[in-house]
Design a protein around this motif. Structure first.
Motif, PDB file in Angstrom:
ATOM      1  N   VAL A 123       0.832  -1.204   0.000  1.00  0.00           N
ATOM      2  CA  VAL A 123       0.000   0.000   0.000  1.00  0.00           C
ATOM      3  C   VAL A 123       0.870   1.259   0.000  1.00  0.00           C
ATOM      4  N   GLU A 124       2.075   1.148   0.564  1.00  0.00           N
ATOM      5  CA  GLU A 124       2.978   2.301   0.601  1.00  0.00           C
ATOM      6  C   GLU A 124       3.520   2.671  -0.778  1.00  0.00           C
ATOM      7  N   MET A 125       3.241   1.831  -1.770  1.00  0.00           N
ATOM      8  CA  MET A 125       3.657   2.118  -3.141  1.00  0.00           C
ATOM      9  C   MET A 125       2.642   2.988  -3.874  1.00  0.00           C
ATOM     10  N   GLU A 126       1.626   3.450  -3.165  1.00  0.00           N
ATOM     11  CA  GLU A 126       0.556   4.228  -3.802  1.00  0.00           C
ATOM     12  C   GLU A 126       1.098   5.460  -4.526  1.00  0.00           C
ATOM     13  N   ASP A 127       1.900   6.263  -3.842  1.00  0.00           N
ATOM     14  CA  ASP A 127       2.381   7.521  -4.438  1.00  0.00           C
ATOM     15  C   ASP A 127       3.189   7.303  -5.714  1.00  0.00           C
ATOM     16  N   PRO A 128       4.232   6.435  -5.702  1.00  0.00           N
ATOM     17  CA  PRO A 128       4.995   6.258  -6.946  1.00  0.00           C
ATOM     18  C   PRO A 128       4.176   5.657  -8.085  1.00  0.00           C
ATOM     19  N   LEU A 156       4.190   0.280 -15.819  1.00  0.00           N
ATOM     20  CA  LEU A 156       4.093  -1.182 -15.808  1.00  0.00           C
ATOM     21  C   LEU A 156       5.168  -1.801 -14.921  1.00  0.00           C
ATOM     22  N   ALA A 157       6.368  -1.216 -14.951  1.00  0.00           N
ATOM     23  CA  ALA A 157       7.464  -1.729 -14.124  1.00  0.00           C
ATOM     24  C   ALA A 157       7.144  -1.586 -12.641  1.00  0.00           C
ATOM     25  N   LYS A 158       6.560  -0.439 -12.266  1.00  0.00           N
ATOM     26  CA  LYS A 158       6.211  -0.212 -10.859  1.00  0.00           C
ATOM     27  C   LYS A 158       5.035  -1.091 -10.430  1.00  0.00           C
ATOM     28  N   TYR A 159       4.040  -1.195 -11.294  1.00  0.00           N
ATOM     29  CA  TYR A 159       2.879  -2.008 -10.951  1.00  0.00           C
ATOM     30  C   TYR A 159       3.264  -3.480 -10.839  1.00  0.00           C
ATOM     31  N   ASN A 160       4.197  -3.914 -11.668  1.00  0.00           N
ATOM     32  CA  ASN A 160       4.651  -5.301 -11.645  1.00  0.00           C
ATOM     33  C   ASN A 160       5.229  -5.691 -10.282  1.00  0.00           C
ATOM     34  N   ILE A 161       5.770  -4.706  -9.559  1.00  0.00           N
ATOM     35  CA  ILE A 161       6.363  -4.973  -8.241  1.00  0.00           C
ATOM     36  C   ILE A 161       5.300  -5.381  -7.226  1.00  0.00           C
ATOM     37  N   ILE A 162       4.122  -4.751  -7.302  1.00  0.00           N
ATOM     38  CA  ILE A 162       3.081  -5.022  -6.303  1.00  0.00           C
ATOM     39  C   ILE A 162       2.008  -5.986  -6.789  1.00  0.00           C
ATOM     40  N   GLN A 163       2.013  -6.319  -8.058  1.00  0.00           N
ATOM     41  CA  GLN A 163       0.939  -7.147  -8.607  1.00  0.00           C
ATOM     42  C   GLN A 163       0.743  -8.477  -7.876  1.00  0.00           C
ATOM     43  N   PRO A 164       1.818  -9.244  -7.592  1.00  0.00           N
ATOM     44  CA  PRO A 164       1.601 -10.516  -6.870  1.00  0.00           C
ATOM     45  C   PRO A 164       1.010 -10.312  -5.480  1.00  0.00           C
TER      46      PRO A 164
END
Length: 262
Positions: A123-128, A156-164
């Motif tokens: 959830v802390e990845m919201e801002d980036p 896509l690169a950032k979203y890929n980090i949190i997708q799983p």
């Protein structure tokens, strides 16, 4: 003096929940989560060999503790894939530091999602992520094709980090719908700038992403924490009320005694 004694009692009672929590040893899942976190910190520091050793140690501990029995097949599959990818990327000499950090971060967030029921780290990845998506939308609205593709790749690169991790924390239908929208933008990226329908998908995806983070941030507090807060508040109110009553009663008795003397 009595008031001071009451205050000391309150402070003692406040410390009891904390002492009780401290007595509990960390669970095997939390220990594995700590190993994943240490591996990430070493990766960020560029200590890849040490990070690799910790990732291998994680695998050994996971097997030794039979932790796979605590997870569903989907959870086990997501954890295994993210762990293997992290280890594979760490071993790649051609992979840059950003690739290595992203791969281990992805694994770290998965382990955190499995070990914590409240306030997941992803959830802390919201801002980036929202900032990256804002860049995608701005480039698309301006019709700048080159900028659009660059911004989309970053998103896509950032979203890929949190997708799983997302798949572990939200309903399957919601995760599938979100993945479908993102895959659509990626697959039909060349048509987005020329299609009104595709542009509408950007706005819909933005709404979905906002709801994703907003809904997960709701009710994040651990119910046991609220119980401690309520219990502590009740103790304080009861103690202060009792102290106030004793003080009022003492003053009343003193006035009665004074009148009797007169």
């Amino acid at each position: 003096m009595k008031f001071l004694k009451a205050v000391l009692i309150v402070f003692f009672l406040l410390s009891v929940p904390q002492l009780s929590l401290a007595e509990h040893a960390p669970s095997p899942v939390n220990e594995l989560d700590d190993i994943a976190d240490q591996a990430l910190q070493l990766t960020k520091a560029g200590k890849y060999e040490e990070a690799k050793q910790l990732l291998n140690y994680f695998s050994e501990e996971f097997t030794a503790q039979s932790m796979h029995q605590s997870f569903s097949m989907d959870e086990l599959r997501i954890l295994t894939i993210s762990h293997n990818l992290a280890l594979e990327t760490i071993n790649q000499a051609s992979a840059g530091i950003e690739q290595k950090v992203n791969a281990v971060t992805r694994f770290r967030l998965v382990m955190d999602a499995l070990s914590s029921h409240y306030q997941p780290l992803w959830v802390e990845m919201e801002d980036p992520i929202m900032e990256a998506f804002k860049g995608v939308k701005t480039a698309a609205e301006s019709g700048n094709s080159k900028q659009y593709h660059m911004e989309l790749n970053m998103f896509l690169a950032k979203y890929n980090i949190i997708q799983p991790s997302i798949k572990l924390d939200i309903p399957v239908e919601q995760a599938q719908a979100l993945d479908a929208r993102i895959s659509y933008l990626d697959h039909y990226r060349h048509q987005v700038l020329e299609s009104t329908e595709a542009m509408a998908e950007l706005s819909t995806l933005q709404t979905d992403l906002e709801h994703l983070f907003e809904n997960k941030k709701e009710d994040e507090a651990d119910p046991s924490l609220w119980w401690v807060i309520i219990s502590t508040g009740s103790i304080i109110v009861s103690t202060l009320s009792y102290v106030g009553w004793r003080k009022y009663r003492g003053q009343g008795e003193a006035r009665t005694s004074e009148r009797q003397k007169n």
